[in-house]
Write a protein that holds these residues in place. Sequence first.
Motif, PDB file in Angstrom:
ATOM      1  N   PRO B 281       0.865  -1.271   0.016  1.00  0.00           N
ATOM      2  CA  PRO B 281       0.056   0.096   0.048  1.00  0.00           C
ATOM      3  C   PRO B 281       0.966   1.358  -0.025  1.00  0.00           C
ATOM      4  CG  PRO B 281      -0.994  -1.619   1.362  1.00  0.00           C
ATOM      5  CD  PRO B 281       0.295  -2.106   0.864  1.00  0.00           C
ATOM      6  N   LEU B 282       1.914   1.226   0.723  1.00  0.00           N
ATOM      7  CA  LEU B 282       2.860   2.513   0.819  1.00  0.00           C
ATOM      8  C   LEU B 282       3.474   2.770  -0.723  1.00  0.00           C
ATOM      9  CD1 LEU B 282       4.307   4.967   2.010  1.00  0.00           C
ATOM     10  CD2 LEU B 282       6.069   3.331   2.783  1.00  0.00           C
ATOM     11  N   ARG B 283       3.901   1.481  -1.365  1.00  0.00           N
ATOM     12  CA  ARG B 283       4.244   1.783  -2.572  1.00  0.00           C
ATOM     13  C   ARG B 283       3.355   2.658  -3.490  1.00  0.00           C
ATOM     14  NH1 ARG B 283       8.545   0.827  -4.746  1.00  0.00           N
ATOM     15  NH2 ARG B 283       9.582  -0.646  -3.247  1.00  0.00           N
ATOM     16  N   ARG B 284       2.201   1.703  -3.523  1.00  0.00           N
ATOM     17  CA  ARG B 284       1.088   2.405  -4.221  1.00  0.00           C
ATOM     18  C   ARG B 284       0.841   3.872  -4.018  1.00  0.00           C
ATOM     19  NH1 ARG B 284      -1.692   2.479  -8.582  1.00  0.00           N
ATOM     20  NH2 ARG B 284      -3.961   2.869  -8.429  1.00  0.00           N
ATOM     21  N   ALA B 285       0.769   4.371  -2.647  1.00  0.00           N
ATOM     22  CA  ALA B 285       0.404   5.728  -2.352  1.00  0.00           C
ATOM     23  C   ALA B 285       1.630   6.502  -2.913  1.00  0.00           C
ATOM     24  CB  ALA B 285       0.396   5.644  -0.868  1.00  0.00           C
ATOM     25  N   ILE B 286       2.946   6.211  -3.041  1.00  0.00           N
ATOM     26  CA  ILE B 286       3.800   6.740  -3.537  1.00  0.00           C
ATOM     27  C   ILE B 286       3.591   6.881  -4.851  1.00  0.00           C
ATOM     28  CG2 ILE B 286       6.405   6.842  -4.084  1.00  0.00           C
ATOM     29  CD1 ILE B 286       6.670   5.404  -1.458  1.00  0.00           C
ATOM     30  N   GLU B 287       2.983   5.782  -5.656  1.00  0.00           N
ATOM     31  CA  GLU B 287       2.948   6.228  -7.142  1.00  0.00           C
ATOM     32  C   GLU B 287       1.521   7.039  -7.384  1.00  0.00           C
ATOM     33  OE1 GLU B 287       3.786   1.150  -7.940  1.00  0.00           O
ATOM     34  OE2 GLU B 287       1.699   2.297  -8.179  1.00  0.00           O
ATOM     35  N   LEU B 288       0.558   6.915  -6.527  1.00  0.00           N
ATOM     36  CA  LEU B 288      -0.520   8.020  -6.700  1.00  0.00           C
ATOM     37  C   LEU B 288      -0.469   9.048  -6.274  1.00  0.00           C
ATOM     38  CD1 LEU B 288      -3.462   5.376  -5.179  1.00  0.00           C
ATOM     39  CD2 LEU B 288      -3.150   6.022  -7.492  1.00  0.00           C
ATOM     40  N   GLY B 289       0.473   9.613  -5.339  1.00  0.00           N
ATOM     41  CA  GLY B 289       0.907  10.935  -5.058  1.00  0.00           C
ATOM     42  C   GLY B 289      -0.381  11.287  -4.096  1.00  0.00           C
ATOM     43  N   PRO B 290      -0.172  12.455  -3.436  1.00  0.00           N
ATOM     44  CA  PRO B 290      -1.445  12.843  -2.398  1.00  0.00           C
ATOM     45  C   PRO B 290      -2.802  12.945  -3.017  1.00  0.00           C
ATOM     46  CG  PRO B 290       0.906  14.181  -2.074  1.00  0.00           C
ATOM     47  CD  PRO B 290       1.038  13.468  -3.450  1.00  0.00           C
ATOM     48  N   THR B 291      -2.657  13.629  -4.331  1.00  0.00           N
ATOM     49  CA  THR B 291      -4.117  13.664  -4.879  1.00  0.00           C
ATOM     50  C   THR B 291      -4.785  12.431  -4.866  1.00  0.00           C
ATOM     51  OG1 THR B 291      -2.910  15.595  -5.888  1.00  0.00           O
ATOM     52  CG2 THR B 291      -5.383  15.325  -6.482  1.00  0.00           C
ATOM     53  N   ALA B 394      15.629   1.523   9.986  1.00  0.00           N
ATOM     54  CA  ALA B 394      16.971   0.901   9.500  1.00  0.00           C
ATOM     55  C   ALA B 394      16.843   0.487   8.062  1.00  0.00           C
ATOM     56  CB  ALA B 394      17.316  -0.243  10.497  1.00  0.00           C
ATOM     57  N   LYS B 395      15.808   0.096   7.767  1.00  0.00           N
ATOM     58  CA  LYS B 395      15.622  -0.284   6.274  1.00  0.00           C
ATOM     59  C   LYS B 395      14.810   0.592   5.153  1.00  0.00           C
ATOM     60  CE  LYS B 395      15.672  -4.915   7.765  1.00  0.00           C
ATOM     61  NZ  LYS B 395      15.081  -6.423   7.919  1.00  0.00           N
ATOM     62  N   GLY B 396      15.108   1.955   5.805  1.00  0.00           N
ATOM     63  CA  GLY B 396      14.486   2.754   4.714  1.00  0.00           C
ATOM     64  C   GLY B 396      13.109   3.071   4.422  1.00  0.00           C
ATOM     65  N   PHE B 397      12.192   2.611   5.361  1.00  0.00           N
ATOM     66  CA  PHE B 397      10.621   2.610   5.041  1.00  0.00           C
ATOM     67  C   PHE B 397      10.273   4.003   6.142  1.00  0.00           C
ATOM     68  CE2 PHE B 397      11.495  -1.574   4.120  1.00  0.00           C
ATOM     69  CZ  PHE B 397      10.718  -1.805   3.218  1.00  0.00           C
ATOM     70  N   LEU B 398      11.330   4.325   6.909  1.00  0.00           N
ATOM     71  CA  LEU B 398      11.101   5.595   7.531  1.00  0.00           C
ATOM     72  C   LEU B 398      12.550   6.471   7.477  1.00  0.00           C
ATOM     73  CD1 LEU B 398       9.362   4.708  10.937  1.00  0.00           C
ATOM     74  CD2 LEU B 398       8.250   5.784   9.133  1.00  0.00           C
ATOM     75  N   SER B 400      14.494  10.066   5.938  1.00  0.00           N
ATOM     76  CA  SER B 400      14.763  11.032   4.976  1.00  0.00           C
ATOM     77  C   SER B 400      13.966  10.687   3.564  1.00  0.00           C
ATOM     78  CB  SER B 400      16.100  11.838   4.877  1.00  0.00           C
ATOM     79  OG  SER B 400      16.977  10.650   4.732  1.00  0.00           O
ATOM     80  N   ASP B 401      14.086   9.395   3.308  1.00  0.00           N
ATOM     81  CA  ASP B 401      13.941   9.024   1.906  1.00  0.00           C
ATOM     82  C   ASP B 401      13.180   7.770   1.908  1.00  0.00           C
ATOM     83  OD1 ASP B 401      13.928   8.621  -0.842  1.00  0.00           O
ATOM     84  OD2 ASP B 401      16.048   7.634  -0.913  1.00  0.00           O
ATOM     85  N   VAL B 402      11.907   8.030   1.959  1.00  0.00           N
ATOM     86  CA  VAL B 402      10.804   6.839   2.304  1.00  0.00           C
ATOM     87  C   VAL B 402      10.881   5.786   1.297  1.00  0.00           C
ATOM     88  CG1 VAL B 402       8.350   6.036   2.892  1.00  0.00           C
ATOM     89  CG2 VAL B 402       9.718   7.782   4.213  1.00  0.00           C
ATOM     90  N   MET B 403      11.173   4.607   1.393  1.00  0.00           N
ATOM     91  CA  MET B 403      11.189   3.744   0.063  1.00  0.00           C
ATOM     92  C   MET B 403      11.663   4.472  -1.071  1.00  0.00           C
ATOM     93  SD  MET B 403       7.791   1.689   0.416  1.00  0.00           S
ATOM     94  CE  MET B 403       7.878   0.072  -0.243  1.00  0.00           C
TER      95      MET B 403
END
Lengths: 318, 688
Positions: B281-291, B394-398, B400-403
């Motif tokens: 779902p987070l990957r999908r949210a990044i693709e979709l963007g806020p709008t 530690a794994k980049g899901f939180l 300065s550069d989320v995923m």
Amino acid sequence: MTTVAPGAPGAPVTLRRQVELTIDGQAVTVPEGSTILEACRSIGTEVPTLCYLETLTPVNVCRVCVVEVEGSRTLVPACSRPVSGGMEVRTDSERVRTSRRMVLELLASSVDLSTAGGDVDRWIETYGARPERHGPPALSTERDRARAGEHEPVAVGTAATVSQAVKRDNDQYVRDYSKCILCYKCVEACGEEAQDTFAIAVAGRGFDARISTEMDVPLPDSACVYCGNCIAVCPTGALMFVTEHDLRARGEWDEGRQQVTRTVCPYCGVGCNLELHVQDDRIVKVTSPLDHDVTRGNLCVKGRFGFEFAEALDGGSR
Amino acid sequence: MDLRVTEAPASPAEREAVDSVLGPPESGWSGGARTPLDGHVAIGGLSRARDRRRLLLPALHALQDRVGWISSASLGYLCARLDVAPAEVYGVASAYALFRYEPGPPVVVHVCDDVACRAACGGDPTGPIAARFGPAGSALGRVDGRAAVTWQPSPCLGHCEHGSAALVQQAGERGGRATLAPFTADDLGHLVSLLTPERSGAPGAPDGSDGPDPMGGLLDLGSLPVPLALVPQVVAEDVGSAGGPGAPGWTEGPGPRLLRRVGRVDPTSLDAYRAAGGYGPLRRAIELGPTGVIAELKDAKLLGRGGAAFPTGAKWEAVARNPVRPHYFVANADESEPGTFKDRVFLDHDPYALVEALTIAGITTGAEQGFVYVRGEYPLGASRLEHAVGEARAKGFLGSDVMGSGLAFDLEIRRGAGAYIAGEETALFNSIEGRRPEPRNKPPFPVDRGLFDRPTGVNNVETLLAVLEVLRIGGLAYAAVGTSGSTGTRLFCLSGRVTRPGLYEVPMGATLGALLSMAGGVAGGRPLQAVLLGGAAGTFVGPEDLDLPLSFEGAREAGATLGSGVVVVLDDTVDVAGVLERVARFFRDESCGQCVPCRVGTQRQEEVLGRLVAGRPLESVDAELALLTDLDVVMRDASICGLGQTATSLVTSALRRGLVPGVVGNGVTRDKAAAARASGDGEREDGT
């Protein structure tokens, strides 16, 4: 930079947009940003208030000023809610009267309002509050030791009160929290709204919430600087000059025999106005006018309590 | 402000506790050793002091956990470190139930005696404990010549499906909290026996200069058994077979959605979470963007599960569009509504889901900083969440550069300290900011001025988890589940006299009867007296309401509320009067005390109920009923927040249904009740 009082010649003209609303069916126009309370007062409609004071930010906790606003699910506090265009306000509907009656009843059944002033007595009468129907008062004592989340129920058939022993731990003023309605004004005046001392705060929670120094230490051990600005804003006489407290205790306090003299504080050069309340040629209380540009009702320890010399001089001259 | 604090020096343990949160003092000005430089250099200033006040609650926790109480000296040290007045800090600390101000036994056992456990136990669960160990506050066990344990009753601990529970709070070097559920008098006996051997002569943990620390190691909290999550393996499709097609609001179920991973996937492994679909779902949210995300939420017609049923998409959009920066996003995991335990199940068993959902909320609304406010009574959940956050970071899901999106988001965990009111969203902001947990006046609303007076989004845990589901299957597909007015699934916390208590997920609109059938109906096949629906701020519904569709609109039409999804089943043996008195006591204890209607009203409600239950009305039963009605009106109409506005709800509903002793339901004469009492017919007259 020069400062010019608003309205004075040469003051910049600020145009505040006007807002139209109706109060009890009457059309009212007030400047944008006014509160419902200000709008009501502009047309002479009385709205009772307890925790409100012109010089403090409204905390709207006493809820005695609630009014009905068309479209609002609950009643709204008049003292803090800004008006908006087309607002329909009712200040005397059955709903409003019921809530005001109950607020007064809840307070009068739990707090000693004997020195809260004539307005409160009149409102209790007007709204038909019957504090006695909650039962005879139960006397509590250890309120300062109450812990959040636990309490001992009062005896069946009695009504819990905030009664407790009078705190008299300094020569200037007395704290009788049996008379405290928890309006937060003293906390505001002691803290960020006036004095910036933060000697007192609200502690505990629920019915056990109370005004307290840290760990309930006596005032001399607290940060208190005895400015007395808390006394000046207290609406119920819970905070009182020692002089007034003792005269009342002896049954000799009589405002009818008092003269209020306005003068300028003799100590420093700020020019605070003092109101000396004099009974039988003795200063019994010192206040400052709320509308005074310099003080807005506030004083320091010298202006508030440093009046003994006047009596010494007086005594000497005799 | 001239800070005036006590001159008594804090003990090394106290300083260590405060420093563990704030770091070592920087100068003599902030409680450190004075150096000649202090006369010439000032560090920080007011704005930095303001910024640090948010560390007040964590520092109080550290003191409580390490020393067991907050002394005047430790208060002084903390105030010097934070540049906050002692009276203010005392005001804050004394608003929470889990902090103490006088020394006592290092182990305090908080035993739940709230409505769900009361119903399950068939009476006050602390009764057997008081009978065996003495009244609350009794000193038990001995360690180093001092009492080691005491017990006290507690409001709901969120382990309702176990039917009894206790929170063990321990002070010392191994200080902290753990929950035991179920919990009986025997369990308390076991704890006491662990702490009874006189350990005089055994070295306490050295804490610096003061010699042995009498509150050194006691229990190994980590070795206490972890309560199981009772999530019966009943999938949502079963609603069909239980309620039957054609039952009101019946929908073909989609299988467990929110509960998909609970009990099946290792809650301590990010890899396991990802293997089970996590972070899709987070990957999908990044693709979709806020709008795009907001559009999906609107398509999904997702309504907040926190009680107000506010459209989630609209709330997120309002925050996202607000030009004032920075923005914040808060997950409200402070569930304290009696009978509610859903947040706990997810914190304990699916913590990554909350981290992921909050990350989506953050990047969608333009918040780079999030907070999760976890109930202080959920130690396991808080530690698992902390682990999850650490691993995600530690794994980049939180960070300065989320995923790899270039977007920044991180979150902090805040632990509550025993205050139901802190679950009110604006009181929660105050709590995070280090102020008293008192609700703020609304307007302004959080989307305009929330945490730190900045635009803030706040959702409860279930709403955030539903967002994951929306992004997983798409908004329109989500909207196809449930009813037209209430989309998706809903979590229900079943407890009390039910055969299989636990957390259930059903499509919105499933009937109450279907839900109860899924759980095997009333335990032992006894008759149903009533169901407490929605929590202490909810309503009673009766056996005749089993067709009630569990949707926002269905509940509203029936004059009920889904609240936090509480379903406490009361069979004919449950003493409803006892339940009502407990609820009245709950609100009396949990009101923040700010406004008069709630502060005094909750006190008066408890008194009236006490008189009615004792059969000692003041003037007449009629007069007492009029009083209750007046209390109901003023509290609903004039209280500042939802606590006061709903604190009379359950009592009023019980009155209407004739569940209050001495009072028959609406429309039935009260004379009859009086006559029944006079004829010695017993004090209770149930309308059922």
